[in-house]
Scaffold this motif. Sequence first.
Motif, PDB file in Angstrom:
ATOM      1  N   PHE A   1     -27.714  70.141 -17.231  1.00 48.37           N
ATOM      2  CA  PHE A   1     -28.523  70.095 -18.435  1.00 48.37           C
ATOM      3  C   PHE A   1     -28.455  68.678 -19.003  1.00 48.37           C
ATOM      4  O   PHE A   1     -27.547  67.911 -18.682  1.00 48.37           O
ATOM      5  CB  PHE A   1     -27.973  71.068 -19.481  1.00 48.37           C
ATOM      6  CG  PHE A   1     -28.058  72.506 -19.086  1.00 48.37           C
ATOM      7  CD1 PHE A   1     -27.166  73.056 -18.177  1.00 48.37           C
ATOM      8  CD2 PHE A   1     -29.024  73.331 -19.634  1.00 48.37           C
ATOM      9  CE1 PHE A   1     -27.236  74.382 -17.803  1.00 48.37           C
ATOM     10  CE2 PHE A   1     -29.101  74.663 -19.279  1.00 48.37           C
ATOM     11  CZ  PHE A   1     -28.208  75.188 -18.365  1.00 48.37           C
TER      12      PHE A   1
ATOM     13  N   LEU B   1     -32.551  72.408 -19.346  1.00 45.59           N
ATOM     14  CA  LEU B   1     -32.058  72.594 -17.982  1.00 45.59           C
ATOM     15  C   LEU B   1     -32.865  71.682 -17.062  1.00 45.59           C
ATOM     16  O   LEU B   1     -34.087  71.816 -16.989  1.00 45.59           O
ATOM     17  CB  LEU B   1     -32.229  74.058 -17.573  1.00 45.59           C
ATOM     18  CG  LEU B   1     -31.919  74.419 -16.129  1.00 45.59           C
ATOM     19  CD1 LEU B   1     -30.450  74.180 -15.807  1.00 45.59           C
ATOM     20  CD2 LEU B   1     -32.302  75.869 -15.851  1.00 45.59           C
TER      21      LEU B   1
ATOM     22  N   GLY C   1     -30.983  78.721 -19.706  1.00 44.97           N
ATOM     23  CA  GLY C   1     -29.805  78.004 -20.171  1.00 44.97           C
ATOM     24  C   GLY C   1     -28.856  78.816 -21.010  1.00 44.97           C
ATOM     25  O   GLY C   1     -27.640  78.633 -20.943  1.00 44.97           O
TER      26      GLY C   1
ATOM     27  N   TYR D   1     -25.624  80.712 -19.408  1.00 46.89           N
ATOM     28  CA  TYR D   1     -24.486  80.083 -18.750  1.00 46.89           C
ATOM     29  C   TYR D   1     -23.174  80.445 -19.433  1.00 46.89           C
ATOM     30  O   TYR D   1     -23.089  80.525 -20.655  1.00 46.89           O
ATOM     31  CB  TYR D   1     -24.669  78.570 -18.674  1.00 46.89           C
ATOM     32  CG  TYR D   1     -25.585  78.169 -17.540  1.00 46.89           C
ATOM     33  CD1 TYR D   1     -26.954  78.435 -17.612  1.00 46.89           C
ATOM     34  CD2 TYR D   1     -25.094  77.584 -16.390  1.00 46.89           C
ATOM     35  CE1 TYR D   1     -27.794  78.098 -16.557  1.00 46.89           C
ATOM     36  CE2 TYR D   1     -25.922  77.232 -15.336  1.00 46.89           C
ATOM     37  CZ  TYR D   1     -27.274  77.504 -15.429  1.00 46.89           C
ATOM     38  OH  TYR D   1     -28.111  77.180 -14.385  1.00 46.89           O
TER      39      TYR D   1
END
Length: 123
Positions: free
Chosen positions: A36, A46, A107, A110
């Motif tokens: 990222f 990302l 994103g 994660y």
Amino acid sequence: VQLQASGGGLVQAGGSLRLSCAASGLTFSSYAMGWFRQAPGKERELVAAINWSGDSTTYADSVKGRFTISRDNAKNTVYLQINNLKPEDTAVYYCAAVVGWFRALRGSNYDYWGQGTLVTVSS
């Protein structure tokens, strides 16, 4: 879990860098990995992701053809090769880990994050 990103620096436009992210404390080969970036005043985005085996990758449109993500499961490390750097690539670059390839495409999914490495591109 630790994700240690490195390789950032100050480069001129048109130059190249290879970022590395060394992982520990997790079964690295079980995780998809992502890179990222966050530029000043902008949201985190990302830029690239890779599945556990390395045979699936995805890139943001803004970096396709210039960025290449790869991994070495024997070394618990994921890489981001950045070529033809542009001033708009200036940002803090972060690596992150997530279980599951489809979860890697978003994103917010994660699980673990590294501390970031600064890339500055001068024009």
